[in-house]
Structure formats: C-alpha cells, structure tokens
Design an enzyme around this catalytic site. Structure first.
Site, PDB file in Angstrom:
ATOM      1  N   GLU A   1      -0.951 -10.843   2.586  1.00  0.00           N
ATOM      2  CA  GLU A   1      -0.680 -10.084   3.813  1.00  0.00           C
ATOM      3  C   GLU A   1      -0.926 -10.972   5.031  1.00  0.00           C
ATOM      4  OE1 GLU A   1      -1.660  -5.607   2.122  1.00  0.00           O
ATOM      5  OE2 GLU A   1      -3.220  -6.687   3.179  1.00  0.00           O
TER       6      GLU A   1
ATOM      7  N   LYS B   1      -8.436  -4.849   6.146  1.00  0.00           N
ATOM      8  CA  LYS B   1      -7.361  -4.672   5.175  1.00  0.00           C
ATOM      9  C   LYS B   1      -7.796  -5.237   3.823  1.00  0.00           C
ATOM     10  CE  LYS B   1      -3.241  -5.715   6.236  1.00  0.00           C
ATOM     11  NZ  LYS B   1      -2.896  -4.577   5.379  1.00  0.00           N
ATOM     12  N   GLY B   2      -7.033  -4.884   2.796  1.00  0.00           N
ATOM     13  CA  GLY B   2      -7.319  -5.427   1.475  1.00  0.00           C
ATOM     14  C   GLY B   2      -7.738  -4.390   0.460  1.00  0.00           C
TER      15      GLY B   2
ATOM     16  N   GLY C   1       0.815  -1.215   0.000  1.00  0.00           N
ATOM     17  CA  GLY C   1       0.000   0.000   0.000  1.00  0.00           C
ATOM     18  C   GLY C   1       0.844   1.257   0.000  1.00  0.00           C
TER      19      GLY C   1
ATOM     20  N   ASP D   1       2.769  -3.307   8.146  1.00  0.00           N
ATOM     21  CA  ASP D   1       1.774  -3.132   7.089  1.00  0.00           C
ATOM     22  C   ASP D   1       0.796  -2.019   7.466  1.00  0.00           C
ATOM     23  OD1 ASP D   1       0.349  -3.513   4.767  1.00  0.00           O
ATOM     24  OD2 ASP D   1      -0.292  -5.559   5.223  1.00  0.00           O
ATOM     25  N   GLY D   2       0.111  -1.517   6.474  1.00  0.00           N
ATOM     26  CA  GLY D   2      -0.923  -0.514   6.685  1.00  0.00           C
ATOM     27  C   GLY D   2      -2.269  -1.159   6.971  1.00  0.00           C
TER      28      GLY D   2
ATOM     29  N   THR E   1       1.138   3.575   2.292  1.00  0.00           N
ATOM     30  CA  THR E   1       1.866   3.823   3.540  1.00  0.00           C
ATOM     31  C   THR E   1       3.083   2.909   3.621  1.00  0.00           C
ATOM     32  OG1 THR E   1      -0.320   4.229   4.502  1.00  0.00           O
ATOM     33  CG2 THR E   1       1.547   4.195   6.020  1.00  0.00           C
TER      34      THR E   1
HETATM   35  C1  5RP Z   1      -3.537  -3.613   0.865  1.00  0.00           C
HETATM   36  C2  5RP Z   1      -3.824  -3.187   2.247  1.00  0.00           C
HETATM   37  C3  5RP Z   1      -3.291  -1.856   2.675  1.00  0.00           C
HETATM   38  O1  5RP Z   1      -2.505  -2.057   3.810  1.00  0.00           O
HETATM   39  C4  5RP Z   1      -4.422  -0.934   2.978  1.00  0.00           C
HETATM   40  O2  5RP Z   1      -5.274  -0.869   1.852  1.00  0.00           O
HETATM   41  C5  5RP Z   1      -3.915   0.472   3.328  1.00  0.00           C
HETATM   42  O3  5RP Z   1      -3.341   1.041   2.202  1.00  0.00           O
HETATM   43  P1  5RP Z   1      -2.808   2.543   2.194  1.00  0.00           P
HETATM   44  O4  5RP Z   1      -1.595   2.570   3.055  1.00  0.00           O
HETATM   45  O5  5RP Z   1      -2.512   2.800   0.742  1.00  0.00           O
HETATM   46  O6  5RP Z   1      -3.908   3.418   2.712  1.00  0.00           O
HETATM   47  O7  5RP Z   1      -4.470  -3.839   3.025  1.00  0.00           O
HETATM   48  O8  5RP Z   1      -4.205  -4.796   0.533  1.00  0.00           O
END
Ligand code: 5RP
Length: 237
Positions: A114, A105-106, A40, A92-93, A42
C-alpha cells in the site's frame, strides 16, 4: 482536514457506508488514467464501482494479491508497479484517520505494498466509514510488517518506548501459525500506543533494523478523506 459537504439524512449500515464511499471515490478516477488501488473491505466496494467504468481506464496498480484477484475477476487490467512512473490517484481504506489525514493502516496486512503504490500517486484518497475517524492514532493495534528473525527485538523496542506504559506487541496469527504477508514476512500488532507525533513516530520506527514497514501513514497522508457517516458521505480535505 475540514468538512466540505454532507449529503442525505438517513441511517446506513456499516456495509452500506462502505459501498457509499466506494462509489463516491469514482469521481477521483480520471478517464485515461491508471488508478492505484488499495486493499480491504471498503476498497472491495470501490473495485466493484470501478468495474462499471473499466472501459474508460487503462487499468490499475494493485496493493495486494487479494485486490489483484478481485480486479482481474471483474475484467480490470492490473499493471505491475514497475511499469508505471506516476499515478494521479491512489484510493485506499484506513484503520484509523485523524484530523490531519494521518492514518494507521495494515489491518489487512497489505501495508507495505500500500505504501509503495501510494508513493507513486500524486494524491491519496482515503475511503472509510466514520468508525475510523479518531483524534489520536493508536487505539487500533498498530500493524508493523517485520522480517521474522527481528520480530522479538522489535517487539521489545516497542514495549520499552519512552514515556508510554502498557505497550504490547504480538505476532499476528492465522490458522495457528504466524500470518505470512504477500511479501513473505510477518506482522506485529502493537497495542497500547498513543501516537502524538505521527511524522516523527513513522520516521523513527522505519529505521529499526528488521522493520519492513510501519503502518503509520503520515509522510504519505490522505489528501482527501471520503467519510461514510449517518448523514451520507462527507468529504474532508
Ligand atoms: C489493509 C488496510 C485497509 O485499508 C484497512 O485495514 C481498512 O480495511 P477495511 O476497509 O476492511 O476496514 O490497510 O492492509
């Protein structure tokens, strides 16, 4: 989760908040340890920060083709998940995170890998800007990776969930066709949910035939959340 610390008192754009938490996550990366890396915008900031210490780590296990490409482009070795028995940390974000560290998430369609990489890790460190912090999960459309032939029946099961009305599940589209995940499957986005018991909800939906992964991360919740706020990075644990 309780707030452990906050830093400076200025305003940041959302992109700057992502950069701040991405950099702050470096303190959870131990020299000599392989790092689990999410997906993602972040996490992209975290990958950029990780590149500055790449010589101190053996490499990373990645949760998506996109993250793998970014890691490799920055000279960080990417290991196959099967080569690794455990990870100290997975970073992870999230699309949503509640006060207990339960997440949705996703949004980037990488939820299955993930969850797989997170399952190798002793500790999940979530990095997110404060727009992701919620009291109850469900306002963000819940991503569910599904086997395409089961999508219709899974959508109907969501829409018939007891005690809730106004639930609607839709196949995620890209360029006029169903989005295809890194695993060759489709994503259902489920709107209108209020997920009062994330542990029970995740367990139940995971058992529906054709569900590859539900985007509720409750059994693998965040142990720590680095939350980017107007006052700087807050550590919730
Ligand atoms: C990807 C995810 C990401 O961690 C979630 O969508 C957050 O993304 P971002 O940091 O772009 O807001 O789960 O499958």
């Amino acid at each position: 989760m309780t707030t452990a610390a906050a830093s400076s008192a200025s305003q940041y754009s959302q992109d700057e908040l992502k950069t701040l938490v991405g950099q702050a996550a470096l303190k959870y990366v131990a020299p000599g340890e392989i790092v689990g890396v999410g997906t993602g915008s972040t996490v992209n900031k975290f990958i950029d920060a990780l590149a500055t210490v790449k010589d101190s780590i053996p490499g990373a296990v990645s949760s998506s083709v996109a993250s793998t490409e970014r890691l490799k482009a920055l000279g960080i070795k990417v290991l196959d998940a099967n080569e690794v028995q455990r990870l100290a940390v997975y970073i992870d974000g999230a699309d949503e995170i509640d006060g207990k560290g339960y997440m949705v998430k996703g949004g980037g369609a990488a939820l299955t890998r993930e969850k797989i990489v997170a399952a190798l890790a002793d500790r999940f460190v979530c990095i997110a800007d404060e727009s992701k912090r919620v009291d109850v999960l469900g306002a963000f459309p819940l991503p569910v990776e599904v086997i395409p032939m089961a999508a219709g029946q899974i959508a109907r099961r969501f829409e018939a969930l007891g005690g809730q009305s106004g639930i609607h599940a839709q196949i995620r589209m890209k360029d006029g066709a169903p989005l295809v995940t890194d695993n060759g499957q489709h994503i259902l986005d489920v709107r209108g949910l209020k997920i009062a018991d994330p542990l029970a909800f995740e367990s139940e939906v995971n058992q529906w035939p054709g569900v590859v992964t539900v985007g509720v991360f409750a059994h693998q919740k965040a142990a720590v959340c680095l939350l980017g706020t107007a006052r700087g990075v807050q550590t919730l644990e």
